[in-house]
Design a protein around this motif. Structure first.
Motif, mmCIF file in Angstrom:
data_model
loop_
_atom_site.group_PDB
_atom_site.id
_atom_site.type_symbol
_atom_site.label_atom_id
_atom_site.label_comp_id
_atom_site.label_asym_id
_atom_site.label_seq_id
_atom_site.Cartn_x
_atom_site.Cartn_y
_atom_site.Cartn_z
ATOM 1 N N THR A 357 52.389 76.093 31.753
ATOM 2 C CA THR A 357 52.112 77.237 30.874
ATOM 3 C C THR A 357 51.543 76.774 29.537
ATOM 4 N N THR A 358 52.053 75.676 28.999
ATOM 5 C CA THR A 358 51.531 75.137 27.735
ATOM 6 C C THR A 358 50.057 74.801 27.855
ATOM 7 N N VAL A 359 49.680 74.132 28.943
ATOM 8 C CA VAL A 359 48.275 73.765 29.154
ATOM 9 C C VAL A 359 47.413 75.020 29.305
ATOM 10 N N ALA A 360 47.925 76.014 30.025
ATOM 11 C CA ALA A 360 47.173 77.258 30.206
ATOM 12 C C ALA A 360 46.898 77.936 28.867
ATOM 13 N N ARG A 361 47.906 77.966 27.997
ATOM 14 C CA ARG A 361 47.719 78.591 26.686
ATOM 15 C C ARG A 361 46.688 77.836 25.848
ATOM 16 N N ILE A 362 46.674 76.518 25.928
ATOM 17 C CA ILE A 362 45.674 75.734 25.193
ATOM 18 C C ILE A 362 44.279 76.072 25.685
ATOM 19 N N ILE A 363 44.110 76.218 26.999
ATOM 20 C CA ILE A 363 42.792 76.556 27.552
ATOM 21 C C ILE A 363 42.335 77.925 27.059
ATOM 22 N N GLY A 364 43.226 78.933 27.130
ATOM 23 C CA GLY A 364 42.855 80.269 26.677
ATOM 24 C C GLY A 364 42.462 80.289 25.214
ATOM 25 N N LYS A 365 43.235 79.602 24.379
ATOM 26 C CA LYS A 365 42.935 79.545 22.951
ATOM 27 C C LYS A 365 41.617 78.824 22.697
ATOM 28 N N MET A 366 41.362 77.762 23.459
ATOM 29 C CA MET A 366 40.133 76.995 23.326
ATOM 30 C C MET A 366 38.909 77.884 23.597
ATOM 31 N N LEU A 367 38.954 78.639 24.683
ATOM 32 C CA LEU A 367 37.831 79.508 25.039
ATOM 33 C C LEU A 367 37.608 80.588 23.989
ATOM 34 N N TYR A 368 38.706 81.120 23.448
ATOM 35 C CA TYR A 368 38.588 82.148 22.416
ATOM 36 C C TYR A 368 37.989 81.572 21.142
ATOM 37 N N ASN A 369 38.481 80.414 20.713
ATOM 38 C CA ASN A 369 37.968 79.806 19.486
ATOM 39 C C ASN A 369 36.522 79.373 19.619
ATOM 40 N N MET A 370 36.083 79.085 20.853
ATOM 41 C CA MET A 370 34.689 78.720 21.079
ATOM 42 C C MET A 370 33.778 79.943 21.174
ATOM 43 N N ASN A 371 34.368 81.130 20.983
ATOM 44 C CA ASN A 371 33.591 82.371 21.032
ATOM 45 C C ASN A 371 33.100 82.682 22.442
ATOM 46 N N LEU A 372 33.742 82.083 23.445
ATOM 47 C CA LEU A 372 33.359 82.337 24.832
ATOM 48 C C LEU A 372 34.191 83.455 25.444
ATOM 49 N N LEU A 373 35.311 83.790 24.816
ATOM 50 C CA LEU A 373 36.107 84.953 25.185
ATOM 51 C C LEU A 373 36.307 85.805 23.946
ATOM 52 N N PRO A 374 36.174 87.125 24.054
ATOM 53 C CA PRO A 374 36.263 87.979 22.864
ATOM 54 C C PRO A 374 37.685 88.243 22.376
ATOM 55 N N LYS A 375 38.705 87.966 23.207
ATOM 56 C CA LYS A 375 40.081 88.272 22.814
ATOM 57 C C LYS A 375 40.964 87.037 22.997
ATOM 58 N N ASP A 376 42.025 86.957 22.182
ATOM 59 C CA ASP A 376 42.978 85.855 22.321
ATOM 60 C C ASP A 376 44.228 86.289 23.067
ATOM 61 N N THR A 377 44.110 87.323 23.893
ATOM 62 C CA THR A 377 45.253 87.795 24.669
ATOM 63 C C THR A 377 45.559 86.809 25.802
ATOM 64 N N PHE A 378 46.848 86.669 26.113
ATOM 65 C CA PHE A 378 47.303 85.783 27.184
ATOM 66 C C PHE A 378 48.302 86.570 28.028
ATOM 67 N N ILE A 379 47.877 87.000 29.203
ATOM 68 C CA ILE A 379 48.714 87.805 30.091
ATOM 69 C C ILE A 379 49.301 86.891 31.156
ATOM 70 N N GLU A 380 50.629 86.755 31.147
ATOM 71 C CA GLU A 380 51.316 85.883 32.095
ATOM 72 C C GLU A 380 52.060 86.735 33.126
ATOM 73 N N VAL A 381 51.771 86.515 34.412
ATOM 74 C CA VAL A 381 52.402 87.291 35.484
ATOM 75 C C VAL A 381 52.788 86.358 36.627
ATOM 76 N N ASP A 382 53.576 86.901 37.546
ATOM 77 C CA ASP A 382 53.872 86.213 38.792
ATOM 78 C C ASP A 382 53.722 87.213 39.937
ATOM 79 N N ARG A 383 54.148 86.859 41.114
ATOM 80 C CA ARG A 383 53.974 87.716 42.289
ATOM 81 C C ARG A 383 54.559 89.111 42.071
#
Length: 572
Positions: A357-383
């Motif tokens: 989960t830590t690595v996933a959050r770093i990836i999401g934040k990275m994409l947002y800060n690079m202006n490649l994603l418009p939102k910094d939302t992180f939706i975590e779900v399971d089955r």
């Protein structure tokens, strides 16, 4: 709740007390609380209501006061109610630490603030007022055309949605007035995404603002601050590609004149200054994190990696990805090349407690800060959040989850549970199919990360859907932590909770880890957390035996023989 006192008065009023501390004073009709009265609800947090009741419910005009957990006034609403919900016109008074700072009068429908109709708002900390004007519905939807003017000259136009009042719908245009409180933004124009925080519209997301002299800054904002790659275009047509961190310029990537020729930027601004790591004086009696990662990573990632122990190969992989994403962002800004066809789809594998989960959050934040994603939302779900109980329900649940994540990051933990190898009728495959179709139809609009154990994830990828392997082209495998790294993790957790571990405990901790670390079921950082919890519990028992003479410093020290650090041998 049982009543402890009930006093009926001759004039038709009553006084009622309950055993939880609540009470009511007011009218009582048809053997119930109906009419005008005052009710105290003890909470926590506490609240009061002074107004009209109908069968114990707030109905009609009344004033409700809500308190925080410290007993300070948090919010007061003075207006109309139907069945405990705000309905119609009313005034809200916002407080911080009990002090009034904002008053707003507006319309409400079923406890939801409506953007339609005249609304007047005043801030007591800076005296700014505004009026909402020209508000109109759009094609019978919940969206509204929105136009706001402030008395400092600011003017805002755009679209809002009653169902998501905290975010704008698409780009809005804000013209900052000549008296705006932030001097460098006076007479500037911002076009982009906004977020409503404490009733103030804040630049948050993709956007650009133009200064009075015609200079244009285009990139991604977080809470009003520039973050990541920005294109800065000057009135003469020249432009720079700059890297910002919390509104501070950290680097000029390159600078071109109006003819497209690159300019050497020799100014001190635009150079990345190295920051020496803060040297701390450690107490030699206690353990401290020793496994420091001295490798050089991109400056923007160093803060994310600061408290991540181990994961050296993963950090290298993320650093490479960051450089790739940065080039994608630069290409988009400088050449106008759209990144809409680039998919950001990842699979992260690893054993329990390795930090997926830590690595996933770093990836999401990275994409947002690079202006490649418009939102910094992180939706975590399971089955359980994706798979329904009957045919067709799974597709609906999955589609709803995707919409929540669109523009940001969708993280599906233990994703392999969506595939049941021996059950072809399981609804989990419907979730996979729905997700893959949306990923293809809306490529680049959001990031999808699947995580789970390596063997099970491999089985799912091979058998659940032939499109899985080709869609998820970024794969990250997280290795188990070494015993030394787990000691550092335990020490880091302890320091984060203001505890110190005696230095002589290290060998005992290592022995305990090596004894438990025998197969893939070992849960790594979670095991370290359990050791710490056991130690803290044993410390509390030890100190409580002589509570009247506790040394305050000893409250922070975990001894070698504390549970979780040392376990006594069992008697045979």
């Amino acid at each position: 709740m049982a009543q402890t006192k009930f006093i009926r008065n001759p004039d038709g009023t009553v006084h009622i007390e309950w055993d939880n501390g609540g009470y009511y004073d007011g009218e009582y009709r048809n053997n119930t609380v109906t009419g005008k009265g005052y009710m105290f609800y003890p909470g926590p947090p506490a609240k009061t209501y002074d107004g009209n009741f109908s069968n114990y419910e707030w109905n009609g005009y009344g004033k409700a006061t809500f308190y925080d957990n410290d007993g300070n006034i948090d919010t007061i609403y003075d207006g109309y109610w139907i069945s405990n919900k705000r309905q119609g016109r009313g005034t809200t008074y916002w407080h911080k630490n009990g002090a009034l700072y904002c008053v707003e009068t507006c319309e409400w429908i079923e406890d939801n603030r409506k953007f339609s109709g005249l609304s007047v708002l005043e801030y007591y900390d800076n005296g700014v007022k505004y009026q909402e004007i020209e508000i109109s519905g759009i094609n019978g939807t919940t969206q509204q055309a929105y136009h706001v003017k402030w008395d400092d000259g600011c003017d805002l136009k755009g679209t809002v949605d009653d169902n998501v009042p905290e975010y704008s719908v698409g780009p809005m245009t804000m013209k900052y007035g000549p008296q705006y409180r932030v001097e460098y933004l006076r007479d500037c124009v911002y076009e982009g995404d906004l977020k409503r925080i404490d009733n103030l519209w804040t630049r948050h997301g993709k956007g650009k603002y133009t200064t009075p002299d015609g200079t244009v800054y285009e990139g991604s904002f977080i809470m009003n601050k520039r973050n990541g790659i920005f294109k800065v275009t000057y009135p003469d047509g020249s432009h720079k590609i700059c890297d910002y961190k919390d509104d501070e310029l950290s680097a000029v990537v390159f600078h071109k004149d109006k003819y497209g020729n690159e300019i050497k930027d020799t100014s001190a601004i635009g150079k990345v200054e190295s920051t020496e790591q803060k040297q701390e004086t450690y107490d030699e009696r206690y353990l401290h994190v020793s496994n420091n990662d001295n490798q050089q990573y991109s400056a923007a990632l160093q803060e994310d990696f600061r408290n991540v122990i181990g994961m050296h190969n993963v950090k290298k992989q993320l650093d490479t990805m960051y450089k790739r994403f940065k080039i994608d962002s630069m290409r988009q800004l400088t050449l106008g090349v759209s990144s809409s066809k680039q998919g950001y789809y990842f699979i992260i594998t690893g054993n329990p407690g390795t930090g997926k989960t830590t690595v996933a959050r770093i990836i999401g934040k990275m994409l947002y800060n690079m202006n490649l994603l418009p939102k910094d939302t992180f939706i975590e779900v399971d089955r359980s959040k994706l798979v329904g109980q009957y045919i067709g329900q799974t597709a609906i649940l999955t589609a709803e989850t995707i919409e929540k994540a669109r523009g940001g990051t969708l993280f599906i933990d233990e994703a392999y549970t969506l595939y049941k190898k021996d059950n072809e009728r399981d609804f989990g495959t419907e979730a996979i199919d729905t997700l893959l179709k949306d990923m293809e139809d809306h490529r680049g609009e959001y990031c999808v990360i699947l995580a789970g154990y390596a063997e099970q994830m491999g089985d799912m990828i091979r058998n659940a859907n032939p499109g899985l392997a080709s869609r998820f082209d970024h794969k990250i495998e997280i290795e188990d932590y070494s015993a030394d790294e787990l000691v550092d993790i335990l020490v880091s957790m302890a320091e984060g909770r203001h505890f110190h571990i005696k230095k002589e405990a290290r060998d005992i901790i290592l022995a305990r880890i090596n004894k438990e670390k025998i197969d893939d079921t070992f849960d790594n950082a979670r095991f370290a957390r359990r050791l710490l919890d056991e130690a803290i519990e044993k410390q509390a028992v030890r100190l409580s035996e002589n509570i009247d003479s506790i040394d305050m410093a000893d409250l922070q020290v975990l001894h070698t023989d504390e549970s979780g650090i040392h376990r006594k041998p069992r008697h045979r």
